[in-house]
Design a protein around this motif. Structure first.
Motif, PDB file in Angstrom:
ATOM      1  N   ASN A  48       0.841  -1.187   0.000  1.00 38.38           N
ATOM      2  CA  ASN A  48       0.000   0.000   0.000  1.00 38.38           C
ATOM      3  C   ASN A  48       0.880   1.242   0.000  1.00 38.38           C
ATOM      4  N   VAL A  49       0.618   2.152  -0.928  1.00 39.14           N
ATOM      5  CA  VAL A  49       1.430   3.353  -1.095  1.00 39.14           C
ATOM      6  C   VAL A  49       0.650   4.543  -0.563  1.00 39.14           C
ATOM      7  N   PHE A  50       1.314   5.376   0.278  1.00 38.61           N
ATOM      8  CA  PHE A  50       0.672   6.525   0.897  1.00 38.61           C
ATOM      9  C   PHE A  50       1.603   7.734   0.832  1.00 38.61           C
ATOM     10  N   ASP A  51       1.069   8.875   1.267  1.00 40.13           N
ATOM     11  CA  ASP A  51       1.842  10.115   1.388  1.00 40.13           C
ATOM     12  C   ASP A  51       2.593  10.444   0.099  1.00 40.13           C
ATOM     13  N   ARG A  52       1.833  10.436  -1.008  1.00 38.56           N
ATOM     14  CA  ARG A  52       2.404  10.793  -2.314  1.00 38.56           C
ATOM     15  C   ARG A  52       3.609   9.937  -2.659  1.00 38.56           C
ATOM     16  N   ASP A  53       3.443   8.644  -2.506  1.00 37.16           N
ATOM     17  CA  ASP A  53       4.437   7.632  -2.877  1.00 37.16           C
ATOM     18  C   ASP A  53       5.691   7.670  -2.004  1.00 37.16           C
ATOM     19  N   SER A  54       5.636   8.324  -0.859  1.00 35.29           N
ATOM     20  CA  SER A  54       6.814   8.383   0.009  1.00 35.29           C
ATOM     21  C   SER A  54       6.809   7.295   1.072  1.00 35.29           C
ATOM     22  N   ARG A  55       5.671   6.606   1.256  1.00 34.05           N
ATOM     23  CA  ARG A  55       5.591   5.562   2.272  1.00 34.05           C
ATOM     24  C   ARG A  55       4.931   4.327   1.678  1.00 34.05           C
ATOM     25  N   VAL A  56       5.546   3.172   1.929  1.00 35.15           N
ATOM     26  CA  VAL A  56       5.012   1.878   1.506  1.00 35.15           C
ATOM     27  C   VAL A  56       4.773   1.041   2.744  1.00 35.15           C
TER      28      VAL A  56
ATOM     29  N   PHE B 269       5.569  -4.456   7.384  1.00 34.39           N
ATOM     30  CA  PHE B 269       6.739  -3.882   6.720  1.00 34.39           C
ATOM     31  C   PHE B 269       6.403  -2.439   6.344  1.00 34.39           C
ATOM     32  N   ILE B 270       7.275  -1.498   6.755  1.00 36.28           N
ATOM     33  CA  ILE B 270       7.074  -0.074   6.457  1.00 36.28           C
ATOM     34  C   ILE B 270       8.374   0.493   5.917  1.00 36.28           C
ATOM     35  N   SER B 271       8.269   1.217   4.811  1.00 39.10           N
ATOM     36  CA  SER B 271       9.431   1.876   4.217  1.00 39.10           C
ATOM     37  C   SER B 271       9.087   3.346   3.988  1.00 39.10           C
ATOM     38  N   ASP B 272       9.915   4.246   4.580  1.00 38.49           N
ATOM     39  CA  ASP B 272       9.721   5.686   4.436  1.00 38.49           C
ATOM     40  C   ASP B 272      10.881   6.271   3.658  1.00 38.49           C
ATOM     41  N   TYR B 273      10.543   7.058   2.623  1.00 41.47           N
ATOM     42  CA  TYR B 273      11.576   7.708   1.814  1.00 41.47           C
ATOM     43  C   TYR B 273      11.291   9.201   1.749  1.00 41.47           C
ATOM     44  N   ARG B 274      12.276   9.995   2.096  1.00 41.40           N
ATOM     45  CA  ARG B 274      12.203  11.440   1.969  1.00 41.40           C
ATOM     46  C   ARG B 274      13.419  11.895   1.173  1.00 41.40           C
ATOM     47  N   PRO B 275      13.235  12.778   0.168  1.00 44.57           N
ATOM     48  CA  PRO B 275      14.371  13.234  -0.652  1.00 44.57           C
ATOM     49  C   PRO B 275      15.490  13.817   0.213  1.00 44.57           C
TER      50      PRO B 275
ATOM     51  N   GLN C 170      17.268  12.240   2.416  1.00 46.39           N
ATOM     52  CA  GLN C 170      17.389  11.595   3.708  1.00 46.39           C
ATOM     53  C   GLN C 170      17.552  10.095   3.532  1.00 46.39           C
ATOM     54  N   PRO C 171      18.183   9.431   4.485  1.00 45.87           N
ATOM     55  CA  PRO C 171      18.295   7.970   4.390  1.00 45.87           C
ATOM     56  C   PRO C 171      16.929   7.301   4.422  1.00 45.87           C
ATOM     57  N   VAL C 172      16.844   6.143   3.825  1.00 49.81           N
ATOM     58  CA  VAL C 172      15.603   5.385   3.793  1.00 49.81           C
ATOM     59  C   VAL C 172      15.449   4.655   5.125  1.00 49.81           C
ATOM     60  N   ALA C 173      14.269   4.826   5.731  1.00 47.50           N
ATOM     61  CA  ALA C 173      13.978   4.140   6.998  1.00 47.50           C
ATOM     62  C   ALA C 173      13.033   2.979   6.706  1.00 47.50           C
ATOM     63  N   THR C 174      13.468   1.777   7.075  1.00 48.02           N
ATOM     64  CA  THR C 174      12.684   0.572   6.840  1.00 48.02           C
ATOM     65  C   THR C 174      12.471  -0.134   8.168  1.00 48.02           C
ATOM     66  N   VAL C 175      11.225  -0.518   8.423  1.00 47.00           N
ATOM     67  CA  VAL C 175      10.881  -1.164   9.684  1.00 47.00           C
ATOM     68  C   VAL C 175      10.159  -2.465   9.390  1.00 47.00           C
ATOM     69  N   TRP C 176      10.564  -3.510  10.092  1.00 42.38           N
ATOM     70  CA  TRP C 176       9.824  -4.764  10.070  1.00 42.38           C
ATOM     71  C   TRP C 176       9.442  -5.086  11.503  1.00 42.38           C
ATOM     72  N   ALA C 177       8.186  -5.477  11.725  1.00 45.41           N
ATOM     73  CA  ALA C 177       7.721  -5.785  13.079  1.00 45.41           C
ATOM     74  C   ALA C 177       6.752  -6.957  13.030  1.00 45.41           C
ATOM     75  N   ARG C 178       6.724  -7.681  14.125  1.00 41.94           N
ATOM     76  CA  ARG C 178       5.823  -8.819  14.200  1.00 41.94           C
ATOM     77  C   ARG C 178       4.363  -8.376  14.315  1.00 41.94           C
ATOM     78  N   GLU C 179       4.128  -7.210  14.928  1.00 40.86           N
ATOM     79  CA  GLU C 179       2.759  -6.753  15.148  1.00 40.86           C
ATOM     80  C   GLU C 179       2.733  -5.234  15.217  1.00 40.86           C
ATOM     81  N   GLY C 180       1.628  -4.655  14.778  1.00 46.06           N
ATOM     82  CA  GLY C 180       1.434  -3.215  14.861  1.00 46.06           C
ATOM     83  C   GLY C 180       0.031  -2.888  15.319  1.00 46.06           C
TER      84      GLY C 180
END
Length: 356
Positions: A150-158, A175-181, A183-193
């Motif tokens: 699922n893509v959100f925030d104008r394709d900046s978050r998956v 699984f969450i991936s945040d990209y900001r021009p 800035q480093p890419v922040a990727t998170v994996w978690a068992r539960e949210g």
């Protein structure tokens, strides 16, 4: 009266079948598109029924005149083809009397179309606009569809989740991936949210459990890996500007008060739909005149082409009104006048005998 009941009974039965077929085709085609939009996260899957319900008046205000036109055409084409019309005419039934016989269902159809176009459809479109605005304002957490990226925030978050609870309160295998021009890419994996709402401030937080966070640039070796038992971050709700209200969602009296080209074009369109229903029925009565060796479907193709020409000319005239290319008082009346004259001429010829 026996003949009138006989004709009206067949007319209404053909209309019911035709309207049902057209409705299934129209709604079925749109339903597939709505399913795709729901899968893409544009709105929640549970809101799909509400979207269809609010779209239904807009479908019906166009579908009913088309279905009644085809019903009139098929009913009177069969009467001509089976020579029943000749028997009625020999008994003194003129075309004007036949028109009086179907006046009640015709008046009901025109009134129903007017009610839909002038009142029900604008209110439904306004409610639909409010529903879609509410759906777009949902947080990314609420819009996640399981098993999809699922893509959100104008394709900046998956965001990806293997499964979502029934109350949409818990995500599993997130699984969450945040990209900001820049800035480093922040990727998170978690068992539960889970989603948490602060009772005092109303702020929303995403609480992730049992996972890892990766921060770095793709291709580089300076990744920072952080393991966590619990990670909380505030969910920023996207603020959107107020949605512009389209003309098709403005009440009819408000359109009259505005007076700009777009509003006047929409007003002429709403008034023109019941007029379209009335004139097209007269046109169908004239075109239905078939020869004795022709079947009841012999006049379907030219009749459908005539109706489509009528409808598309109305669309062209409406576009010209919106662009200011035509004087606003003219409206759609020239198109209505042309097809009224054509229908009147064909209807007058319907009383003459058809040669074999």
């Amino acid at each position: 009266m026996v003949a009138a009941r006989y004709i009206n009974r067949e007319l209404l039965s053909v209309f019911a079948v035709t309207a049902l077929v057209l409705l299934v085709v129209a709604v079925g085609g749109r339903f597939v598109g709505y399913l795709q939009d729901a899968a893409a996260g544009k709105y929640a899957a549970e809101g799909l029924i509400d979207v269809l319900r609010l779209r239904l008046p807009g479908f019906l205000q166009l579908l009913l005149p088309f279905a009644f036109y085809i019903a009139v055409l098929l009913t009177f084409s069969r009467l001509h083809a089976d020579r029943e019309m000749a028997v009625l005419q020999c008994g003194g039934s003129s075309p004007a009397r036949l028109l009086k016989w179907i006046a009640a269902p015709l008046a009901g159809m025109v009134a129903l179309t007017a009610w839909l176009s002038l009142q029900v459809t604008p209110a439904s479109n306004a409610a639909l606009g409010a529903l879609l605005t509410e759906q777009r304002a949902r947080t990314a957490f609420e819009a996640v569809n399981p098993g999809l990226f699922n893509v959100f925030d104008r394709d900046s978050r998956v965001v990806y989740a293997e499964s979502v609870s029934e109350d949409r309160g818990t995500l599993s295998d997130v699984f969450i991936s945040d990209y900001r021009p820049g800035q480093p890419v922040a990727t998170v994996w978690a068992r539960e949210g889970r989603q948490y709402v602060d009772g005092s401030t109303g702020s929303r937080f995403l609480v992730l459990r049992d996972g890892r966070r990766y921060l770095g640039t793709s291709g580089a070796r300076n990744y920072r890996v952080t393991a966590f038992d619990t990670l909380s971050q505030r969910i920023a709700e996207e603020r959107r500007p107020p949605r512009r209200v389209d003309e098709d969602a403005v009440p009819t009296l408000a359109l009259w008060a505005r007076g700009d080209p777009a509003a006047v074009a929409e007003l002429h369109w709403r008034v023109g739909l019941p007029v379209f229903c009335l004139i097209s029925s007269l046109l169908a009565l004239g075109i239905a005149r078939a020869g004795p060796r022709q079947g009841r479907f012999a006049r379907v193709v030219p009749a459908v082409l005539a109706l489509l020409a009528y409808y598309f000319l109305l669309l062209v005239n409406r576009s010209a009104l919106t662009d200011g290319a035509l004087p606003l008082p003219v409206g759609l009346w020239p198109v209505h006048a042309v097809f009224y004259v054509a229908g009147a001429v064909l209807f007058a010829r319907a009383g003459r005998p058809v040669s074999a």
